[in-house]
Write a protein that holds these residues in place. Structure first.
Motif, PDB file in Angstrom:
ATOM      1  N   ASP A 185     -60.589 -57.402 -30.324  1.00 26.99           N
ATOM      2  CA  ASP A 185     -60.145 -58.178 -31.574  1.00 26.99           C
ATOM      3  C   ASP A 185     -59.605 -57.010 -32.892  1.00 26.99           C
ATOM      4  N   ASN A 186     -58.662 -57.307 -33.717  1.00 24.07           N
ATOM      5  CA  ASN A 186     -59.030 -56.598 -34.447  1.00 24.07           C
ATOM      6  C   ASN A 186     -58.805 -54.932 -34.560  1.00 24.07           C
ATOM      7  N   ARG A 187     -57.381 -54.907 -33.972  1.00 21.68           N
ATOM      8  CA  ARG A 187     -56.550 -53.538 -33.871  1.00 21.68           C
ATOM      9  C   ARG A 187     -55.872 -53.355 -34.781  1.00 21.68           C
ATOM     10  N   GLU A 188     -56.021 -51.902 -35.402  1.00 21.40           N
ATOM     11  CA  GLU A 188     -55.394 -51.364 -36.583  1.00 21.40           C
ATOM     12  C   GLU A 188     -55.028 -49.941 -36.000  1.00 21.40           C
ATOM     13  N   ILE A 189     -54.208 -49.360 -36.458  1.00 22.81           N
ATOM     14  CA  ILE A 189     -53.555 -47.982 -36.415  1.00 22.81           C
ATOM     15  C   ILE A 189     -54.601 -47.217 -37.687  1.00 22.81           C
ATOM     16  N   VAL A 190     -55.280 -46.426 -36.775  1.00 23.32           N
ATOM     17  CA  VAL A 190     -56.206 -45.215 -37.539  1.00 23.32           C
ATOM     18  C   VAL A 190     -56.423 -44.054 -38.459  1.00 23.32           C
ATOM     19  N   PHE A 191     -54.575 -43.585 -37.588  1.00 25.93           N
ATOM     20  CA  PHE A 191     -54.090 -42.589 -37.137  1.00 25.93           C
ATOM     21  C   PHE A 191     -52.386 -42.456 -36.916  1.00 25.93           C
ATOM     22  N   ASN A 192     -51.664 -41.808 -37.780  1.00 28.26           N
ATOM     23  CA  ASN A 192     -50.157 -41.872 -37.066  1.00 28.26           C
ATOM     24  C   ASN A 192     -49.799 -40.046 -37.129  1.00 28.26           C
ATOM     25  N   GLY A 193     -49.344 -40.232 -36.509  1.00 28.39           N
ATOM     26  CA  GLY A 193     -49.631 -39.024 -35.476  1.00 28.39           C
ATOM     27  C   GLY A 193     -48.302 -38.024 -35.021  1.00 28.39           C
ATOM     28  N   LEU A 194     -47.932 -36.935 -35.287  1.00 23.89           N
ATOM     29  CA  LEU A 194     -46.136 -36.389 -34.853  1.00 23.89           C
ATOM     30  C   LEU A 194     -46.178 -36.600 -33.602  1.00 23.89           C
ATOM     31  N   VAL A 195     -47.052 -36.439 -32.784  1.00 21.02           N
ATOM     32  CA  VAL A 195     -47.085 -37.057 -30.850  1.00 21.02           C
ATOM     33  C   VAL A 195     -47.829 -38.431 -30.870  1.00 21.02           C
ATOM     34  N   TYR A 196     -48.560 -38.524 -31.228  1.00 22.05           N
ATOM     35  CA  TYR A 196     -49.678 -40.254 -30.361  1.00 22.05           C
ATOM     36  C   TYR A 196     -49.901 -40.665 -31.995  1.00 22.05           C
ATOM     37  N   ASP A 197     -50.782 -41.601 -32.189  1.00 17.61           N
ATOM     38  CA  ASP A 197     -51.499 -42.408 -33.193  1.00 17.61           C
ATOM     39  C   ASP A 197     -52.498 -42.453 -32.315  1.00 17.61           C
ATOM     40  N   ILE A 198     -53.957 -42.943 -33.207  1.00 17.60           N
ATOM     41  CA  ILE A 198     -55.281 -44.173 -32.497  1.00 17.60           C
ATOM     42  C   ILE A 198     -55.507 -45.093 -33.100  1.00 17.60           C
ATOM     43  N   GLU A 199     -55.561 -46.193 -32.030  1.00 21.54           N
ATOM     44  CA  GLU A 199     -55.417 -47.846 -32.542  1.00 21.54           C
ATOM     45  C   GLU A 199     -57.297 -47.507 -32.337  1.00 21.54           C
ATOM     46  N   GLN A 200     -57.812 -48.188 -32.913  1.00 24.95           N
ATOM     47  CA  GLN A 200     -59.162 -48.779 -33.186  1.00 24.95           C
ATOM     48  C   GLN A 200     -59.376 -50.276 -32.506  1.00 24.95           C
ATOM     49  N   MET A 201     -59.939 -50.599 -32.277  1.00 25.53           N
ATOM     50  CA  MET A 201     -59.689 -52.008 -31.955  1.00 25.53           C
ATOM     51  C   MET A 201     -61.827 -52.194 -31.257  1.00 25.53           C
ATOM     52  N   LEU A 202     -61.554 -53.694 -31.668  1.00 26.93           N
ATOM     53  CA  LEU A 202     -63.466 -53.669 -31.313  1.00 26.93           C
ATOM     54  C   LEU A 202     -63.606 -54.816 -29.724  1.00 26.93           C
ATOM     55  N   VAL A 203     -63.706 -54.374 -28.566  1.00 17.69           N
ATOM     56  CA  VAL A 203     -63.503 -54.915 -27.633  1.00 17.69           C
ATOM     57  C   VAL A 203     -64.923 -55.013 -26.486  1.00 17.69           C
ATOM     58  N   GLU A 204     -64.196 -56.986 -26.099  1.00 15.39           N
ATOM     59  CA  GLU A 204     -65.690 -57.534 -25.358  1.00 15.39           C
ATOM     60  C   GLU A 204     -65.967 -56.996 -24.147  1.00 15.39           C
ATOM     61  N   ILE A 205     -67.401 -56.518 -23.557  1.00 19.05           N
ATOM     62  CA  ILE A 205     -67.427 -56.030 -22.561  1.00 19.05           C
ATOM     63  C   ILE A 205     -68.339 -57.231 -21.733  1.00 19.05           C
ATOM     64  N   GLY A 206     -67.152 -58.271 -20.903  1.00 19.47           N
ATOM     65  CA  GLY A 206     -68.399 -59.018 -20.518  1.00 19.47           C
ATOM     66  C   GLY A 206     -69.551 -59.422 -21.486  1.00 19.47           C
ATOM     67  N   SER A 207     -70.675 -59.680 -20.942  1.00 16.28           N
ATOM     68  CA  SER A 207     -72.050 -60.095 -20.942  1.00 16.28           C
ATOM     69  C   SER A 207     -73.116 -59.078 -22.289  1.00 16.28           C
ATOM     70  N   HIS A 208     -71.836 -57.604 -22.748  1.00 14.11           N
ATOM     71  CA  HIS A 208     -72.648 -56.511 -22.957  1.00 14.11           C
ATOM     72  C   HIS A 208     -71.983 -56.716 -25.024  1.00 14.11           C
ATOM     73  N   GLY A 209     -71.279 -57.796 -24.870  1.00 13.94           N
ATOM     74  CA  GLY A 209     -71.007 -57.310 -26.415  1.00 13.94           C
ATOM     75  C   GLY A 209     -69.655 -56.700 -26.696  1.00 13.94           C
ATOM     76  N   SER A 210     -69.644 -56.867 -28.354  1.00 15.03           N
ATOM     77  CA  SER A 210     -68.525 -56.306 -28.693  1.00 15.03           C
ATOM     78  C   SER A 210     -69.186 -55.314 -28.898  1.00 15.03           C
ATOM     79  N   HIS A 211     -67.829 -53.877 -28.610  1.00 14.55           N
ATOM     80  CA  HIS A 211     -67.640 -52.550 -28.944  1.00 14.55           C
ATOM     81  C   HIS A 211     -67.104 -51.969 -29.615  1.00 14.55           C
ATOM     82  N   THR A 212     -66.347 -51.214 -30.299  1.00 13.60           N
ATOM     83  CA  THR A 212     -65.646 -50.469 -31.244  1.00 13.60           C
ATOM     84  C   THR A 212     -64.745 -49.041 -30.198  1.00 13.60           C
ATOM     85  N   PHE A 213     -63.524 -49.301 -29.967  1.00 17.23           N
ATOM     86  CA  PHE A 213     -62.909 -48.338 -29.064  1.00 17.23           C
ATOM     87  C   PHE A 213     -62.126 -47.856 -29.934  1.00 17.23           C
TER      88      PHE A 213
END
Length: 177
Positions: free
Chosen positions: A4-32
């Protein structure tokens, strides 16, 4: 995976960086944070005598000169085999009579979505290299056995090059048995 909550936090010449909140089974949500890359292709030039050509070039990210296969980034909508042939011509001046697919790799799946498509080039003909302005490339031709030994001993540290050398070696072994 539930992201959830996918957001491009950096737009570069070669790549972009996307930040998201990921639900990891019973371990809860974590930012990647994921580096979004268009992917690329690499190619091992294999000459008629069985020798191979690698390129030596500066890699500022690791602050050293590496020995590796010619490779580059896919253009928008560009098929991987076209990219492999283009990079071979630009970086070495060589043209392939045939590109032999050697599969793909995920370069660093903990942080990258990059896929690198691997090939061996046979039926080599030589022309003039056309490196990009930010490339200072030296072509190094050597016996395949020497390149393979360098990879096995850690003297070649580039992952796509190591995988390509070992996959070409396996392909050659299975064709002779």
């Amino acid at each position: 995976m539930n992201a959830d909550n996918r957001e491009i936090v950096f737009n570069g010449l070669v790549y972009d960086i996307e930040q998201m909140l990921v639900e990891i089974g019973s371990h809860g949500s974590h930012t990647f944070q994921i580096i979004r890359h268009p992917g690329g292709a690499g190619v091992l030039p294999v000459h008629a005598d069985g020798s191979v050509s690698l390129i030596r070039q500066l890699r500022p990210a690791v602050d050293t000169v590496l020995l590796e296969i010619p490779a580059g980034r896919l253009g928008p909508g560009e098929p991987p085999h076209h990219c492999a042939g283009r990079e071979l011509r630009e970086e070495t001046g060589m043209r392939a009579g045939q590109l032999v697919p050697l599969g793909m790799i995920h370069s660093s799946p903990g942080v990258f979505d990059e896929i690198v498509h691997l090939y061996a080039a046979t039926g080599i003909s030589q022309g003039e290299a056309e490196p990009e302005d930010d490339e200072d490339i030296e072509v190094v031709r050597m016996p395949f056995s020497e390149a393979l030994a360098m990879a096995a001993e850690g003297r070649i540290s580039d992952a796509k090059t190591i995988v390509t050398l070992f996959r070409w070696d396996q392909r050659c072994k299975t064709q002779t048995t």
